[in-house]
Scaffold this active site. Structure first.
Site, PDB file in Angstrom:
ATOM      1  N   GLU A 168      13.806  -3.400 -21.143  1.00 53.95           N
ATOM      2  CA  GLU A 168      11.630  -3.269 -20.856  1.00 53.95           C
ATOM      3  C   GLU A 168      11.357  -4.253 -21.762  1.00 53.95           C
ATOM      4  OE1 GLU A 168      10.066   0.851 -20.797  1.00 53.95           O
ATOM      5  OE2 GLU A 168      11.924   1.009 -18.564  1.00 53.95           O
ATOM      6  N   SER A 220      28.760   3.921 -10.928  1.00 54.15           N
ATOM      7  CA  SER A 220      30.115   4.752 -10.556  1.00 54.15           C
ATOM      8  C   SER A 220      29.416   4.838  -8.812  1.00 54.15           C
ATOM      9  CB  SER A 220      29.818   6.196 -10.646  1.00 54.15           C
ATOM     10  OG  SER A 220      30.243   6.488 -12.447  1.00 54.15           O
ATOM     11  N   ASP A 264      14.600   5.817 -15.200  1.00 58.77           N
ATOM     12  CA  ASP A 264      13.965   5.280 -16.279  1.00 58.77           C
ATOM     13  C   ASP A 264      13.263   6.043 -17.217  1.00 58.77           C
ATOM     14  OD1 ASP A 264      12.507   3.674 -18.818  1.00 58.77           O
ATOM     15  OD2 ASP A 264      11.033   2.700 -17.066  1.00 58.77           O
ATOM     16  N   ASP A 290      11.104   4.544 -23.258  1.00 55.86           N
ATOM     17  CA  ASP A 290       9.554   4.287 -22.809  1.00 55.86           C
ATOM     18  C   ASP A 290       9.240   3.508 -23.709  1.00 55.86           C
ATOM     19  OD1 ASP A 290       9.138   4.499 -20.261  1.00 55.86           O
ATOM     20  OD2 ASP A 290       7.805   6.224 -20.148  1.00 55.86           O
ATOM     21  N   PRO A 340       5.714   2.513 -16.445  1.00 59.24           N
ATOM     22  CA  PRO A 340       6.612   2.690 -17.103  1.00 59.24           C
ATOM     23  C   PRO A 340       7.499   2.124 -18.479  1.00 59.24           C
ATOM     24  CG  PRO A 340       7.376   3.910 -16.089  1.00 59.24           C
ATOM     25  CD  PRO A 340       6.135   2.683 -15.411  1.00 59.24           C
TER      26      PRO A 340
END
Length: 797
Positions: free
Chosen positions: A191, A259, A342, A345, A473
Site C-alpha cells: 500500500e 493455499s 485488507d 491500514d 483503505p
C-alpha cells in the site's frame, strides 16, 4: 631419518585419534539431545497418566483424561522435537533474533521491534478467558519440562553455541503473531507503493494497473469485475518518455503465501456415509522440519462439569501453540486459506509544527507515546531504539510526500490474538464451527468446514475491523475525524457466510470470494489472480460424485491452463515474424508443448519466462519516471496485472508501446529472444533447460545456510525436481508450496489422506527426520489417520 618418520607416523596417528575423538564427542552431544520416544517419565504437574504414541512417520497420538494434561504433554513433545523452531518463531515475532544470530539478524529485528509485540502479548494475556490462560500455563509447564528433560540442549544450540531460554505463556501468543507476519504484509509495503503510484501516475493509468479483478475472477458470490479501459494518449503516452528502458527494469514477483481449500457436500461424496469431503493444501515457504506437526489428541474428561466428554481430534499442530490448526474431530473437518482481505491500514499523522511530541488525534491534540526498546545483539553492543505510537498504532513509515504514517493492524488491536481456535476441537456442526472461527484471534482466513451430516460452509475466520467513513483503505488516510477509521470489530452477524450452496461445492484459492458489496467489508489486500481458483472450480464442477482420490487429483493438478493463451500468442508471434532468430529446434519444442508444468518440459519454461519478460518490460516502462523521482520505489504486488496486459495485446495501442519498439509484434519477439538468449547461456543444448532444472527443490533447515556444505547437505531435503508452479492448483517453487496436503471426511477419517514435506522431527538423528517427505515428492498419499504405534512414552504424575 627413521626416528623422524616414526615421529610423523605417531603424530599423524595422534591427530587422527583426536579427530575421531572430537567427532565421537560431537556425535554423543547431538545424540544426547534426542527426544524420549519410549519408556516412562515422571511429570509431577499432571493430574493423570498420559500416553504418547508415535507411528512409523513419527505422527504423535496423545491420550489423556483432560485437555490440560494433554496440553502439558503436547508442550513436552513440541519442546523435545521442535524447541529451536519454536524459539525462532517467538524471536521473529518479538524482534529478538540478533540475540542468537548477531548483527546479520539486526535489520529484521529493527523492523519488527517497532510493533512491540512482546509488550503487547503480555497485555493480550490479560484479555484471555480463564480457560485459555490455564491452557497456556499447562502448555508452558509441558514445554519447559520437555526441554529440561533432554540430556543435552537441542543440537542447534550446540551448533550456534547458544543456550535456550525457558518458555512463557506470552511466547505462545508471539508464535501466533509470527503467523500474522507470514500471512500478512507486515510492513504494508504494497500500500505504500500504491500510494506513490496513485500520486505519480494519471488516474486512468493508476486504475488500469491496479484494479481489483476481471475476467479471471471466480468468486463464490457475484460476478467477475470489469477491468478499467485503456488510458488515452492524452492521459499517458510512452512515446514521450525518453528514459532508457533497461535502466528501469523492476522485479515482478507473483509468489504470495496462499493455499487451496475446497469441499463437496455429503450427497456428492462417495464412501463417506453421507459426510462432506474437505480438501486443504496450505502453501507456505517450505523448510526442515516442516512448520506443522502431525498430531492426534484423545481425551476423556472426568470432571463433574463434563462427565461424558470425549474428544478425538486428528490434524496438525503448530509447535508453540496448544491447538490443532486444521483437521477433523469426527464431527467436523475444517480448513484454511489466506483471505487476502485488507486488514492493515496506513493513517496519515499530523504532528504539531511547534511540538513534534504531539499529534492531532480523533479528540484533538494528543501526546505521541514513546517507548524505549533495547535489542540485544550477540557479540556486539546492544541497539537502542525509540518507538513512537498513536491511538491507531505505531508510527513506522512515511508517505510519498514525507507525512508520517501510523499502522493500524488487526494483529496489534486488543482481541486480535486469542486461543478461540481450540474450541473447534469440540464443535459438532458447521454452524458451531462458524461461530467459533469468526471470533478467533488469528490472521483472517477463508474458512471452509464440512460436517458428518454432509453440510458445508464458508466464512472468514479471524477478526475483521469495522471501517467507517468514506475512504479508500488501500491508500493512507487521515483518521483525525472521529467518523473515519476503524470502530472496533465487525459483528459475527455481519460476516459474509455461505452455507450449503445449491451446487454442493465450495472453493477458495486466495482470490476474491465475495461480491462487490461485501468486498467493501473485507477489502482488497492483493488477492491472487483467479486462474488457480477457476481451475479448481471447473474441476469440481466437472464431476458429479467424488472420492477422496478425486479431490487429491485436483490438488496435484499441474496443467498450466493460464499459459495456454500465452503459448498461442508466442506461436502467433513466431508465425508473423519472417526472421525470428530462433533455430528450428526451439520452434519445434514450442509447437509440441503438452500444456503442463512438467519437470521435463523445456517449452513450459520458455512460455513462463516469456510471460514474465513481457509483463515486466511493460511495467518497467510504465513506472520509469516514478523510479527517477523516487529511486527507492519498488513495484507493489499487482496480482491482477494479467487483465491489463491482455487488453494491451488485443488492442495494441501505439501510445502504450515502449519507445524502443516500432510495433507490438516486434516487442513480443524481442521479449522471446531475450528469454531464449538467457536460457542458451552456459548450455550446449537447450533441451537441458527444463522446468525441473529451474524448479529444483531447495527445502532447507534454518541453520544450513550458515553451515559448511557437508553439514548443510545432512540438514536439508534432497534437491528433487518438482512439477507445478504458480497459477495452478499444484503451486510449487523451489522453496514454496504445499506445507501440507489433506483430504478428509469427518467420521470417516480412515479413508482420508495427509502428506507434508520436510518431516516431523527437528532432530537430525531422529528416525522421523524428513519422515514422509518422499511420499510428498512422489505423490504417494499417506493415510490421514496415524498408523500403528511403534514407540510409546508414558508420562506419570
Amino acid at each position: 631419518m627413521k626416528k623422524a618418520l616414526q615421529f610423523f607416523r605417531f603424530a599423524a596417528a595422534a591427530l587422527a585419534g583426536c579427530s575421531l575423538l572430537l567427532i565421537l564427542t560431537v556425535w554423543l552431544l547431538i545424540y544426547g539431545s534426542l527426544p524420549s520416544y519410549e519408556g516412562k517419565k515422571h511429570f509431577s504437574e499432571l493430574s493423570e497418566t498420559v500416553i504418547i504414541e508415535r507411528d512409523a512417520l513419527g505422527s504423535v497420538t496423545i491420550t489423556g483424561h483432560n485437555r490440560y494434561d494433554i496440553a502439558m504433554a503436547l508442550g513436552y513433545v513440541h519442546a523435545q522435537e521442535r524447541f529451536f523452531e519454536m524459539d525462532l518463531m517467538r524471536r521473529q515475532a518479538a524482534g529478538e533474533l540478533a540475540d542468537i544470530f548477531g548483527k546479520a539478524a539486526l535489520p529484521l529485528d529493527l523492523e519488527i521491534r517497532q510493533y512491540r509485540m512482546r509488550a503487547r502479548a503480555r497485555k493480550f494475556l490479560e484479555q484471555l478467558s480463564p480457560d485459555q490462560l490455564v491452557l497456556l500455563e499447562a502448555y508452558r509447564v509441558g514445554v519447559n519440562n520437555g526441554l529440561n528433560a533432554l540430556t543435552v540442549r537441542p543440537y542447534p544450540y550446540l551448533l550456534t553455541r547458544t543456550q535456550p531460554v525457558q518458555w512463557t505463556e506470552e511466547d505462545s501468543l508471539l508464535v501466533i503473531f509470527s503467523m500474522f507476519v507470514t500471512l500478512n504484509d507486515p510492513n504494508n509495503r504494497r500500500e505504500l507503493a500504491l500510494s506513490t503510484m496513485h500520486a505519480e501516475l494519471p488516474g486512468t493509468l493508476y486504475r488500469f494497473l491496479t484494479a481489483s479483478g476481471g475476467a479471471w475472477d471466480t468468486p463464490l458470490t457475484g460476478n467477475p469485475l470489469e477491468w478499467p479501459p485503456i488510458p488515452s494518449a492524452d492521459d499517458f503516452d510512452l512515446r514521450t518518455i525518453s528514459t532508457p528502458l533497461q535502466a528501469n527494469v523492476i522485479e515482478f514477483d507473483e509468489a504470495i503465501p496462499g493455499s487451496n481449500n475446497f469441499a463437496v457436500a455429503g450427497n456428492l461424496a462417495a464412501k463417506t456415509d453421507g459426510a462432506a469431503l474437505v480438501a486443504n493444501d496450505m502453501h507456505l515457504t517450505l523448510r526442515v522440519p516442516n512448520l506443522w506437526f502431525r498430531t492426534r489428541l484423545l481425551s476423556v474428561e472426568k470432571s463433574a462439569r463434563k462427565p461424558h466428554n470425549h474428544a478425538d481430534v486428528i490434524g496438525i499442530t503448530l509447535p508453540g501453540v496448544p491447538a490443532v490448526v486444521i483437521g477433523s474431530n469426527r464431527h467436523i473437518a475444517w480448513s484454511f486459506t489466506n483471505s487476502y482481505g485488507d486488514f492493515i491500514d496506513w493513517v496519515r499523522i499530523t504532528l504539531d509544527p511547534e511540538d513534534k511530541s504531539r499529534y492531532y488525534g480523533a479528540t484533538g491534540w494528543q501526546p505521541v507515546m514513546s517507548y524505549r526498546e533495547i535489542i540485544h545483539v550477540r557479540d556486539a553492543p546492544a541497539k537502542e531504539i525509540m518507538v513512537h505510537e498513536t491511538e491507531w498504532g505505531p508510527i513506522v513509515a512515511r508517505d510519498h510526500d514525507g507525512v508520517p504514517l501510523a499502522m493500524a493492524w488487526t494483529a496489534l488491536q486488543p482481541g486480535g490474538i486469542n486461543l478461540d481456535l481450540v474450541n473447534l476441537e469440540n464443535a459438532r456442526t458447521v454452524d458451531d464451527a462458524a461461530q467459533i472461527a469468526q471470533q478467533t484471534g488469528m490472521p483472517p482466513q477463508n474458512f471452509i468446514v464440512g460436517d458428518k451430516h454432509g453440510n458445508i460452509l464458508w466464512t472468514i475466520a479471524g477478526r475483521i475491523p469495522k471501517r467507517t467513513g468514506d475512504f479508500d483503505p488501500r491508500l493512507p488516510t487521515d483518521w483525525s475525524n472521529p467518523e473515519t477509521g476503524w470502530q472496533g470489530w465487525l459483528k459475527p452477524a455481519d460476516y459474509p457466510l455461505i452455507r450449503n450452496p445449491e451446487s454442493g461445492r465450495l472453493w477458495t484459492a486466495n482470490t476474491r470470494t465475495v461480491d462487490i458489496e461485501q468486498l467493501a467489508i473485507l477489502g482488497d489486500g492483493g488477492y491472487d489472480l483467479g486462474a488457480r481458483s477457476r481451475q479448481i472450480r471447473d474441476s469440481i464442477f466437472a464431476r458429479g460424485h467424488f472420492s477422496a482420490d478425486d479431490l487429491l487429483s485436483i490438488q496435484l493438478d499441474y496443467r498450466a491452463l493460464l499459459y495456454v493463451r500465452w503459448h498461442a500468442l508466442l506461436m502467433e508471434t513466431l508465425n508473423h515474424s519472417e526472421n525470428t532468430g530462433l533455430d528450428a529446434q526451439v520452434e519445434d519444442i514450442l509447437r509440441n508443448w503438452d500444456g503442463h508444468a512438467s519437470v521435463d518440459s523445456v517449452a513450459y519454461r520458455i512460455i513462463r519466462d516469456f510471460r514474465q519478460e513481457a509483463i515486466k518490460t511493460l511495467l518497467s516502462a510504465f513506472t520509469a519516471e516514478i523510479r527517477q523521482r523516487h529511486p527507492a520505489f519498488q513495484l507493489p504486488r499487482l496480482s491482477q496485472i494479467e487483465h491489463a496486459f491482455w487488453q494491451l495485446i488485443e488492442k495494441q495501442p501505439p501510445h502504450l508501446l515502449p519507445n524502443a519498439y516500432d510495433n507490438w509484434d516486434e516487442f513480443l519477439l524481442s521479449c522471446l529472444q531475450r528469454v531464449i538468449f538467457r536460457l542458451q547461456q552456459g548450455a550446449d543444448d537447450i533441451t537441458a533447460r527444463t522446468w525441473g532444472e529451474e524448479n529444483m527443490a531447495k527445502i532447507k533447515h534454518p541453520l544450513s545456510p550458515h553451515m559448511p556444505e557437508w553439514i548443510a547437505k545432512l540438514l536439508d531435503m534432497p534437491n528433487d525436481p518438482l512439477p507445478g508452479d504458480m497459477h495452478m492448483p499444484r503451486i510449487q517453487t523451489p522453496s514454496f508450496g504445499a506445507s501440507q496436503r489433506s483430504v478428509v471426511a469427518p467420521g470417516k477419517e480412515e479413508v482420508g489422506y495427509f502428506d507434508m514435506p520436510g518431516g516431523q522431527s527437528g532432530h537430525l538423528l531422529s528416525p522421523y527426520y524428513g519422515s514422509g517427505h518422499t511420499n510428498w515428492v512422489t505423490e504417494k498419499p499417506t493415510p490421514f489417520m496415524p498408523g500403528k504405534a511403534e514407540k510409546t512414552l508414558t508420562l506419570t504424575p
